[in-house]
Design a protein around this motif. Structure first.
Motif, PDB file in Angstrom:
ATOM      1  N   VAL A 208      44.373  25.942  31.778  1.00 46.11           N
ATOM      2  CA  VAL A 208      43.443  26.592  32.523  1.00 46.11           C
ATOM      3  C   VAL A 208      42.490  27.078  31.447  1.00 46.11           C
ATOM      4  CG1 VAL A 208      43.321  29.222  33.506  1.00 46.11           C
ATOM      5  CG2 VAL A 208      45.300  27.670  33.746  1.00 46.11           C
ATOM      6  N   THR A 209      41.202  27.036  32.081  1.00 38.30           N
ATOM      7  CA  THR A 209      39.997  27.444  31.185  1.00 38.30           C
ATOM      8  C   THR A 209      39.276  28.518  32.254  1.00 38.30           C
ATOM      9  OG1 THR A 209      39.584  25.408  30.212  1.00 38.30           O
ATOM     10  CG2 THR A 209      37.662  26.801  30.532  1.00 38.30           C
ATOM     11  N   VAL A 210      39.444  29.661  31.771  1.00 44.50           N
ATOM     12  CA  VAL A 210      38.747  30.679  32.275  1.00 44.50           C
ATOM     13  C   VAL A 210      37.097  30.707  31.970  1.00 44.50           C
ATOM     14  CG1 VAL A 210      38.527  33.342  32.660  1.00 44.50           C
ATOM     15  CG2 VAL A 210      40.799  32.048  32.384  1.00 44.50           C
ATOM     16  N   TRP A 211      36.313  30.777  33.061  1.00 41.79           N
ATOM     17  CA  TRP A 211      34.915  30.627  32.809  1.00 41.79           C
ATOM     18  C   TRP A 211      34.074  31.817  33.371  1.00 41.79           C
ATOM     19  CZ3 TRP A 211      33.123  26.054  30.492  1.00 41.79           C
ATOM     20  CH2 TRP A 211      31.755  25.996  30.765  1.00 41.79           C
ATOM     21  N   VAL A 212      33.142  32.397  32.706  1.00 45.94           N
ATOM     22  CA  VAL A 212      32.529  33.452  33.210  1.00 45.94           C
ATOM     23  C   VAL A 212      30.860  33.681  32.384  1.00 45.94           C
ATOM     24  CG1 VAL A 212      33.231  34.951  31.094  1.00 45.94           C
ATOM     25  CG2 VAL A 212      32.654  36.202  33.357  1.00 45.94           C
ATOM     26  N   GLY A 213      30.176  34.198  32.980  1.00 42.31           N
ATOM     27  CA  GLY A 213      28.769  34.138  32.654  1.00 42.31           C
ATOM     28  C   GLY A 213      28.554  35.354  31.632  1.00 42.31           C
ATOM     29  N   ALA A 214      27.901  35.209  30.569  1.00 36.10           N
ATOM     30  CA  ALA A 214      27.409  36.056  29.519  1.00 36.10           C
ATOM     31  C   ALA A 214      26.777  37.418  29.998  1.00 36.10           C
ATOM     32  CB  ALA A 214      26.879  35.374  28.299  1.00 36.10           C
ATOM     33  N   ASP A 215      25.907  37.017  31.066  1.00 33.46           N
ATOM     34  CA  ASP A 215      25.200  38.027  31.590  1.00 33.46           C
ATOM     35  C   ASP A 215      25.787  38.881  32.838  1.00 33.46           C
ATOM     36  OD1 ASP A 215      23.512  37.697  29.590  1.00 33.46           O
ATOM     37  OD2 ASP A 215      22.019  36.405  30.715  1.00 33.46           O
ATOM     38  N   GLU A 216      27.308  38.417  33.193  1.00 31.60           N
ATOM     39  CA  GLU A 216      27.815  39.073  34.145  1.00 31.60           C
ATOM     40  C   GLU A 216      28.066  40.777  33.882  1.00 31.60           C
ATOM     41  OE1 GLU A 216      30.367  37.019  36.715  1.00 31.60           O
ATOM     42  OE2 GLU A 216      30.355  35.365  35.667  1.00 31.60           O
ATOM     43  N   ARG A 217      28.426  41.395  34.880  1.00 32.11           N
ATOM     44  CA  ARG A 217      28.676  42.632  35.006  1.00 32.11           C
ATOM     45  C   ARG A 217      29.838  42.951  33.853  1.00 32.11           C
ATOM     46  NH1 ARG A 217      26.196  46.620  35.688  1.00 32.11           N
ATOM     47  NH2 ARG A 217      27.475  47.896  37.106  1.00 32.11           N
ATOM     48  N   PRO A 218      29.645  43.997  33.087  1.00 32.89           N
ATOM     49  CA  PRO A 218      30.877  44.310  32.147  1.00 32.89           C
ATOM     50  C   PRO A 218      32.074  44.134  32.722  1.00 32.89           C
ATOM     51  CG  PRO A 218      29.186  45.995  31.776  1.00 32.89           C
ATOM     52  CD  PRO A 218      28.829  45.181  33.143  1.00 32.89           C
ATOM     53  N   ALA A 228      42.508  35.360  30.582  1.00 32.99           N
ATOM     54  CA  ALA A 228      42.563  34.683  29.695  1.00 32.99           C
ATOM     55  C   ALA A 228      43.798  35.001  28.670  1.00 32.99           C
ATOM     56  CB  ALA A 228      41.217  34.248  28.761  1.00 32.99           C
ATOM     57  N   GLU A 229      43.599  36.241  28.389  1.00 35.46           N
ATOM     58  CA  GLU A 229      44.967  36.838  27.393  1.00 35.46           C
ATOM     59  C   GLU A 229      46.143  36.639  28.041  1.00 35.46           C
ATOM     60  OE1 GLU A 229      43.145  40.688  26.370  1.00 35.46           O
ATOM     61  OE2 GLU A 229      41.864  39.811  24.974  1.00 35.46           O
ATOM     62  N   ALA A 230      46.016  37.024  29.075  1.00 36.38           N
ATOM     63  CA  ALA A 230      47.281  37.211  29.963  1.00 36.38           C
ATOM     64  C   ALA A 230      48.041  35.843  30.152  1.00 36.38           C
ATOM     65  CB  ALA A 230      47.367  37.893  31.452  1.00 36.38           C
ATOM     66  N   TRP A 231      47.322  35.011  30.121  1.00 32.30           N
ATOM     67  CA  TRP A 231      47.967  33.589  30.330  1.00 32.30           C
ATOM     68  C   TRP A 231      47.870  32.524  28.933  1.00 32.30           C
ATOM     69  CZ3 TRP A 231      46.292  31.560  36.042  1.00 32.30           C
ATOM     70  CH2 TRP A 231      46.948  32.265  36.831  1.00 32.30           C
ATOM     71  N   GLY A 232      46.972  33.245  27.872  1.00 26.12           N
ATOM     72  CA  GLY A 232      46.867  32.459  26.724  1.00 26.12           C
ATOM     73  C   GLY A 232      46.077  31.372  26.887  1.00 26.12           C
ATOM     74  N   ALA A 233      45.142  31.423  27.924  1.00 29.14           N
ATOM     75  CA  ALA A 233      44.204  30.062  28.553  1.00 29.14           C
ATOM     76  C   ALA A 233      42.784  30.153  27.546  1.00 29.14           C
ATOM     77  CB  ALA A 233      43.663  30.455  29.937  1.00 29.14           C
ATOM     78  N   GLU A 234      42.332  29.036  27.580  1.00 28.31           N
ATOM     79  CA  GLU A 234      40.820  28.811  27.026  1.00 28.31           C
ATOM     80  C   GLU A 234      40.082  29.817  27.576  1.00 28.31           C
ATOM     81  OE1 GLU A 234      37.572  25.378  25.821  1.00 28.31           O
ATOM     82  OE2 GLU A 234      39.265  25.168  27.470  1.00 28.31           O
ATOM     83  N   HIS A 235      39.065  30.436  26.888  1.00 30.69           N
ATOM     84  CA  HIS A 235      37.962  31.229  27.537  1.00 30.69           C
ATOM     85  C   HIS A 235      36.731  31.179  27.160  1.00 30.69           C
ATOM     86  CE1 HIS A 235      36.752  36.040  27.464  1.00 30.69           C
ATOM     87  NE2 HIS A 235      36.278  35.386  28.621  1.00 30.69           N
ATOM     88  N   ARG A 236      35.839  30.814  28.201  1.00 34.28           N
ATOM     89  CA  ARG A 236      34.495  30.130  27.858  1.00 34.28           C
ATOM     90  C   ARG A 236      33.584  31.218  28.450  1.00 34.28           C
ATOM     91  NH1 ARG A 236      34.402  24.567  27.293  1.00 34.28           N
ATOM     92  NH2 ARG A 236      32.061  24.897  27.153  1.00 34.28           N
ATOM     93  N   ILE A 237      32.466  31.522  27.812  1.00 38.49           N
ATOM     94  CA  ILE A 237      31.429  32.436  28.044  1.00 38.49           C
ATOM     95  C   ILE A 237      30.011  31.549  28.346  1.00 38.49           C
ATOM     96  CG2 ILE A 237      30.028  34.583  27.921  1.00 38.49           C
ATOM     97  CD1 ILE A 237      32.845  35.681  26.206  1.00 38.49           C
ATOM     98  N   ALA A 238      29.675  31.444  29.421  1.00 40.64           N
ATOM     99  CA  ALA A 238      28.329  30.318  29.699  1.00 40.64           C
ATOM    100  C   ALA A 238      27.010  31.504  29.197  1.00 40.64           C
ATOM    101  CB  ALA A 238      28.486  29.971  31.017  1.00 40.64           C
ATOM    102  N   PRO A 239      26.418  31.030  28.105  1.00 39.51           N
ATOM    103  CA  PRO A 239      25.181  31.802  28.042  1.00 39.51           C
ATOM    104  C   PRO A 239      24.023  31.786  28.780  1.00 39.51           C
ATOM    105  CG  PRO A 239      25.177  29.798  26.536  1.00 39.51           C
ATOM    106  CD  PRO A 239      26.685  29.851  27.344  1.00 39.51           C
ATOM    107  N   GLY A 240      23.583  33.123  29.205  1.00 42.24           N
ATOM    108  CA  GLY A 240      22.452  33.298  29.984  1.00 42.24           C
ATOM    109  C   GLY A 240      22.781  33.168  31.651  1.00 42.24           C
ATOM    110  N   ARG A 241      24.160  33.086  31.950  1.00 41.50           N
ATOM    111  CA  ARG A 241      24.648  33.095  33.278  1.00 41.50           C
ATOM    112  C   ARG A 241      25.079  34.411  33.719  1.00 41.50           C
ATOM    113  NH1 ARG A 241      22.281  28.401  35.350  1.00 41.50           N
ATOM    114  NH2 ARG A 241      22.799  26.635  34.449  1.00 41.50           N
ATOM    115  N   HIS A 242      24.509  34.837  35.206  1.00 41.79           N
ATOM    116  CA  HIS A 242      25.062  35.983  35.718  1.00 41.79           C
ATOM    117  C   HIS A 242      26.106  35.451  36.856  1.00 41.79           C
ATOM    118  CE1 HIS A 242      22.230  35.166  38.958  1.00 41.79           C
ATOM    119  NE2 HIS A 242      21.199  35.232  38.117  1.00 41.79           N
ATOM    120  N   HIS A 243      26.468  36.426  37.564  1.00 38.99           N
ATOM    121  CA  HIS A 243      27.496  36.058  38.450  1.00 38.99           C
ATOM    122  C   HIS A 243      27.143  35.114  39.542  1.00 38.99           C
ATOM    123  CE1 HIS A 243      31.557  37.224  40.161  1.00 38.99           C
ATOM    124  NE2 HIS A 243      31.039  37.196  41.182  1.00 38.99           N
TER     125      HIS A 243
END
Length: 263
Positions: A208-218, A228-243
């Protein structure tokens, strides 16, 4: 309700209210174009209800496999017809993409929707052979994640074909939604919120890769991190992206997001 502002995306995105209309128009144009060249299988039923239908978009040649994309909208709104064009990057890479609609709350509870999506995955799997990948955005990221939980019944052959999952800006913990106005429609109680929260289920065997935008709501940054922490998954934060624009990379065949889904 104390969590209403935290889970409000549209008011914190420049031009936020205009996104759905643009999505719907671009999706319609994509469906018409792909149908005209014989690469779209539209309105395929996976159940008897009105919204239990999917569209499947095919690549130009034989499909390498199948990606199932589940749309968001807080389980309360939208339809597969808003998202068709987001199959573009994946089909250009040679994969078929199934996009189901599902019965919305309050007509259906979230637990009902989970079972609908499981049925949609089974039906889509029968249409396209080969390996499978799962992805989905926001509430769709939640529903896709639920497919990886052992309490969701998928045929052994289908589960064996699942090779990777990428929840995009997912809601992994539903318990905070109990204290939102939207719960008037969702009708979540504490037991269902716990049962339907992927973070409270064991980690799946599927990468699993959990993907989220860096500019999303906190809170969406938190939700992605919690899963990502619960599943020990890869966590990717996409720069400059909102929801809303975090899914734009799905239209680009060589984008990091498409690469993550197909890696």
């Amino acid at each position: 309700m104390k969590n209403d502002i935290a889970y409000n995306n549209v008011d914190f995105i420049p031009g936020g209210p205009a996104y759905p209309e643009r999505w719907e128009e671009e999706a319609r144009a994509w469906r018409e174009r792909e149908a005209a060249v014989g690469r779209a299988r539209l309105n395929h039923a996976y159940g008897p209800a009105e919204r239990q239908k999917m569209d499947v978009f095919h690549p130009a040649g034989r499909a390498e496999g199948l990606v199932v994309f589940v749309h968001g909208g807080y389980w309360l709104r939208f339809h597969r017809h808003f998202w068709s064009h987001f199959s573009e990057g994946l089909t250009h890479r040679g994969w078929a993409v199934a996009m189901p609609s599902y019965t919305l709350a309050p007509e259906a509870r979230i637990s009902d929707i989970t079972r609908e999506i499981a049925r949609a995955v089974e039906v889509a799997a029968a249409l396209v052979p080969g390996p499978m990948r799962l992805t989905g955005h926001s509430a769709g990221g939640h529903l896709m994640s639920r497919m990886l939980c052992q309490d969701v019944v998928l045929e052994s052959g289908t589960r064996a074909r699942l090779e990777r999952a990428v929840p995009i800006s997912p809601v992994g913990d539903l318990r905070p939604l109990l204290d939102t106005s939207m719960n008037e429609g969702l009708q979540l109680d504490e037991a269902e919120a716990e049962a339907e929260s992927p973070v409270l289920h064991p980690a799946p065997d599927v990468p699993v890769t959990v993907w989220v935008g860096a500019d999303e709501r906190p809170v969406f940054l938190d939700q992605a991190r919690w899963l990502a922490e619960a599943w020990g998954a890869e966590h990717r934060i996409a720069p400059g992206r909102h929801h809303f624009d975090v899914i734009d990379e799905l239209r680009e065949a060589g984008s990091p997001l498409v690469n993550a889904i197909l890696s």
